[in-house]
Design an enzyme around this catalytic site. Structure first.
Site, PDB file in Angstrom:
ATOM      1  N   ASP A  58       0.645   2.282   8.920  1.00 33.78           N
ATOM      2  CA  ASP A  58       0.121   1.655  10.142  1.00 33.78           C
ATOM      3  C   ASP A  58       1.077   1.759  11.322  1.00 33.78           C
ATOM      4  O   ASP A  58       0.670   1.573  12.470  1.00 33.78           O
ATOM      5  CB  ASP A  58      -0.195   0.179   9.889  1.00 33.78           C
ATOM      6  CG  ASP A  58      -1.387  -0.015   8.960  1.00 33.78           C
ATOM      7  OD1 ASP A  58      -2.027   0.997   8.616  1.00 33.78           O
ATOM      8  OD2 ASP A  58      -1.672  -1.158   8.586  1.00 33.78           O
ATOM      9  N   ASP A  92       5.532  -7.535   5.243  1.00 38.47           N
ATOM     10  CA  ASP A  92       5.498  -8.614   4.259  1.00 38.47           C
ATOM     11  C   ASP A  92       6.502  -8.376   3.136  1.00 38.47           C
ATOM     12  O   ASP A  92       7.204  -9.287   2.700  1.00 38.47           O
ATOM     13  CB  ASP A  92       4.097  -8.748   3.648  1.00 38.47           C
ATOM     14  CG  ASP A  92       3.145  -9.531   4.540  1.00 38.47           C
ATOM     15  OD1 ASP A  92       3.620 -10.177   5.493  1.00 38.47           O
ATOM     16  OD2 ASP A  92       1.934  -9.489   4.289  1.00 38.47           O
ATOM     17  N   LYS A 117       8.342   0.915   5.196  1.00 39.83           N
ATOM     18  CA  LYS A 117       7.189   1.690   4.768  1.00 39.83           C
ATOM     19  C   LYS A 117       5.904   1.104   5.328  1.00 39.83           C
ATOM     20  O   LYS A 117       5.668  -0.081   5.208  1.00 39.83           O
ATOM     21  CB  LYS A 117       7.124   1.692   3.235  1.00 39.83           C
ATOM     22  CG  LYS A 117       5.931   2.374   2.600  1.00 39.83           C
ATOM     23  CD  LYS A 117       4.692   1.545   2.312  1.00 39.83           C
ATOM     24  CE  LYS A 117       4.868   0.158   1.857  1.00 39.83           C
ATOM     25  NZ  LYS A 117       3.547  -0.575   1.764  1.00 39.83           N
ATOM     26  N   THR A 118       5.086   1.887   5.993  1.00 43.24           N
ATOM     27  CA  THR A 118       3.687   1.567   6.268  1.00 43.24           C
ATOM     28  C   THR A 118       3.096   2.679   7.118  1.00 43.24           C
ATOM     29  O   THR A 118       3.686   3.073   8.123  1.00 43.24           O
ATOM     30  CB  THR A 118       3.472   0.216   6.982  1.00 43.24           C
ATOM     31  OG1 THR A 118       2.099   0.100   7.370  1.00 43.24           O
ATOM     32  CG2 THR A 118       4.330   0.058   8.221  1.00 43.24           C
ATOM     33  N   GLY A 168       0.806  -1.218   0.000  1.00 45.30           N
ATOM     34  CA  GLY A 168       0.000   0.000   0.000  1.00 45.30           C
ATOM     35  C   GLY A 168       0.839   1.267   0.000  1.00 45.30           C
ATOM     36  O   GLY A 168       1.984   1.280   0.443  1.00 45.30           O
ATOM     37  N   ARG A 192       0.871  -5.696  -4.978  1.00 46.20           N
ATOM     38  CA  ARG A 192       0.909  -6.574  -3.807  1.00 46.20           C
ATOM     39  C   ARG A 192       1.331  -8.011  -4.149  1.00 46.20           C
ATOM     40  O   ARG A 192       1.165  -8.914  -3.333  1.00 46.20           O
ATOM     41  CB  ARG A 192      -0.466  -6.582  -3.119  1.00 46.20           C
ATOM     42  CG  ARG A 192      -0.839  -5.229  -2.516  1.00 46.20           C
ATOM     43  CD  ARG A 192      -2.106  -5.303  -1.686  1.00 46.20           C
ATOM     44  NE  ARG A 192      -2.462  -4.022  -1.122  1.00 46.20           N
ATOM     45  CZ  ARG A 192      -1.984  -3.535   0.022  1.00 46.20           C
ATOM     46  NH1 ARG A 192      -1.109  -4.229   0.713  1.00 46.20           N
ATOM     47  NH2 ARG A 192      -2.381  -2.362   0.476  1.00 46.20           N
TER      48      ARG A 192
END
Length: 566
Positions: free
Chosen positions: A228, A199, A225-226, A104, A168
């Protein structure tokens, strides 16, 4: 200022409109002002440096299994850049480096690519940077673009991943690894940078192991990277994008807070991104001071039921009603439903049924649910029941992003308050408004912190490849200090890993960093939430600032975790 060019490097006056790629002439004034925003670099990487290694590393869990899965990489030390004479850097060659965006979007990804490119231009003149299109599939299919100064320029300090786009796909089967090897050989790659979350960085480590075990020269470096915020450890203090996304969400939360106070009659239930961890919800709470914040990790720790959660919200609504406040703001993490033990049992039973049977319209399949599980299922609003039955994701998980938890809670609180009203225990008025703030935060213009942090991560990734490293994740630390004093290095990806048993085999996974209930950010929140529940301590942070007061402010979570009191 560099000339304005379309993505394929052509002059716009002579070129047809590009299908992909940006044209800076159609940018807003703010976007244009960001293009030439100068980015400082840590002093250690601006000047001549050497790379030193630390002690041998282990794993986050099950080191024996990780050692078996990564025989070439396990135990390798982390690396740190220090002032030096540059000994140990590869010399006498032009490097060929690939870069891929995986998973994402997160604000700042373009600056990671810019940092890699600028490192190669500054330290390895004549080198080439290839951008793989559409994520890992671009590696397997050898679809790429050669990145040039003109190509990259319109993306500097801009949001999104559209410079080369993401995907993805995963490189995991023998055939897929072979395809990646063929691409690496065809382009004669010296290195590959994988920009992604847990992941994707697990996949980066598998690629590094595969390339080394097959004697390919291509080295692999990851970047964290994220939005979240669940990819972090001591050496990797934060993932990029988290700072920007939380500031975007906090602005919107501040807006609905003002709306709540203005009308005096709505409870705004705001569901926020974060499937596995509640970092975004906690950070937004620290920035805005809502009346109620549900933290999934706390719900799981206390083994709370859906009824417990509903009663807690209803209790606060009743207390505020007595004070004359028939409005408020409630923050809910996207993955809340996954944290409630009884709901986990329900989902597990549904997974078994959905995996083996066709669900009949007459509802006979419900007889396969345990009595308590069936009771819970029937308690849920019909819309939530339907959402729990949706097709699972590729990992077999419920697609929690499609479960409208905020609407479920509104209905359940409504029912509970009606019962209390009939019993004479509640005299106020309750009207719920639901919101989901999700993709709105993934592609905003990166904050000054994310823009600078990402640039340093990319520059650092270039340095790690230049020094011959592989299987590391780019690490920039000491982030509470001025940028000049930030540290730069790389952390062994295997040191972040544990294993999960899937389909009868051990699979490596980077352990997600959950909200720690004994950590400084949660403790700060817990010390203030009762006051926020009773009274209106709302803060409206407003839009992200790029100049002036507050423009260089760093998120509360990072500062508190680094020991800075706020």
């Amino acid at each position: 200022m560099a000339p304005t060019l379309v993505a394929n490097g052509g002059d716009i006056s002579a070129a047809k409109p590009a299908v992909t790629g940006r044209i800076a002439t159609v940018y807003s004034e703010v976007q244009n002002s960001r293009l030439d925003h100068a980015l400082p670099l840590p002093a250690v990487i601006k000047n001549s440096f050497s790379v030193i290694e630390g002690p041998a590393s282990s794993a986050a869990g099950n080191p024996d299994e990780i050692a078996k899965l990564f025989p070439c990489l396990f135990g390798q030390p982390s690396a740190v850049l220090v002032p030096g004479d540059g000994k140990g850097l590869l010399s006498g060659q032009n490097l060929k480096i690939g870069v891929v965006l995986s998973g994402g979007q997160a604000p700042g990804g373009h600056n990671v690519i810019s940092g890699i490119y600028d490192y190669l231009q500054d330290r390895c003149k004549g080198s080439t940077l290839y951008g793989f299109n559409g994520g890992p599939a671009g590696i397997m299919k050898c679809k790429y673009v050669t990145l040039t100064s003109e190509y990259i320029y319109p993306y500097r300090n801009q949001g999104g991943f559209d410079m080369i786009c993401s995907g993805r796909d995963k490189i995991e089967s023998p055939e897929q690894f072979k395809q990646a090897q063929e691409t690496a050989k065809k382009l004669d790659l010296d290195g590959l940078v994988v920009i992604g979350g847990d992941d994707s960085n697990t996949n980066a480590c598998l690629l590094a192991e595969n390339f080394r075990s097959n004697n390919l020269k291509t080295r692999v470096i990851g970047c964290p990277k994220t939005i979240d915020g669940d990819l972090k450890c001591k050496e990797v203090p934060t993932s990029f994008g988290f700072d920007t996304a939380c500031k975007i969400y906090a602005e919107m939360i501040g807006n609905v807070m003002t709306d709540a106070r203005s009308t005096g009659k709505y409870y705004h239930f705001v569901r926020l991104m974060g499937r596995a961890a509640s970092h975004i919800t906690l950070e937004c709470a620290l920035q805005t001071h809502p009346n109620i914040t549900l933290v999934g990790e706390e719900v799981a720790s206390k083994k709370e039921t859906l009824k417990n959660v509903t009663d807690y919200i209803a209790d606060v609504v009743c207390k505020r009603g007595e004070l004359g406040y028939n409005y408020g703001v409630i923050l809910v993490p996207e993955g809340l439903i996954d944290f409630i033990p009884e709901v986990q049992h329900l989902i597990a039973e549904l997974n078994e049924i959905l995996a083996s049977d066709v669900v009949d319209e007459g509802g006979l399949w419900k007889k396969k649910l345990a009595p308590q599980t069936l009771e819970l299922f029937e308690l849920l609003p019909p819309a939530i029941q339907d959402q729990l039955m949706l097709e699972r994701d590729p990992h077999g998980n419920v697609q929690v992003a499609k479960i409208e938890t905020e609407k479920m809670l509104i209905q359940m609180v409504e029912t509970e308050l009606e019962q209390r009203k009939q019993a004479g225990l509640y005299k106020g008025q309750f009207k719920g408004q639901s919101h989901f703030f999700g993709y709105e935060g993934r592609c905003g213009l990166p904050s000054n912190f994310d823009a600078t942090y990402c640039y340093a991560l990319g520059y650092g990734a270039g340095a790690l490849l230049h020094s011959g490293k592989t299987g590391l994740i780019s690490s920039v630390g000491n982030l509470a200090a001025p940028v000049e004093e930030w540290t730069v290095g790389g952390t062994a990806l295997t040191s972040l890993m544990d294993v999960e048993r899937r389909h009868g085999k051990f699979k490596p996974v980077i352990k997600k960093a959950m909200v720690e209930l004994d950590g400084a950010p949660f403790k700060k929140f817990a010390s203030l939430r009762e006051e926020w529940a009773r009274t209106n301590c709302y803060i409206s942070p407003g839009p992200i600032q790029f100049v002036g007061q507050g423009s260089d402010k760093v998120n509360h979570t990072l500062l508190l975790e680094l020991g800075v009191e706020i």
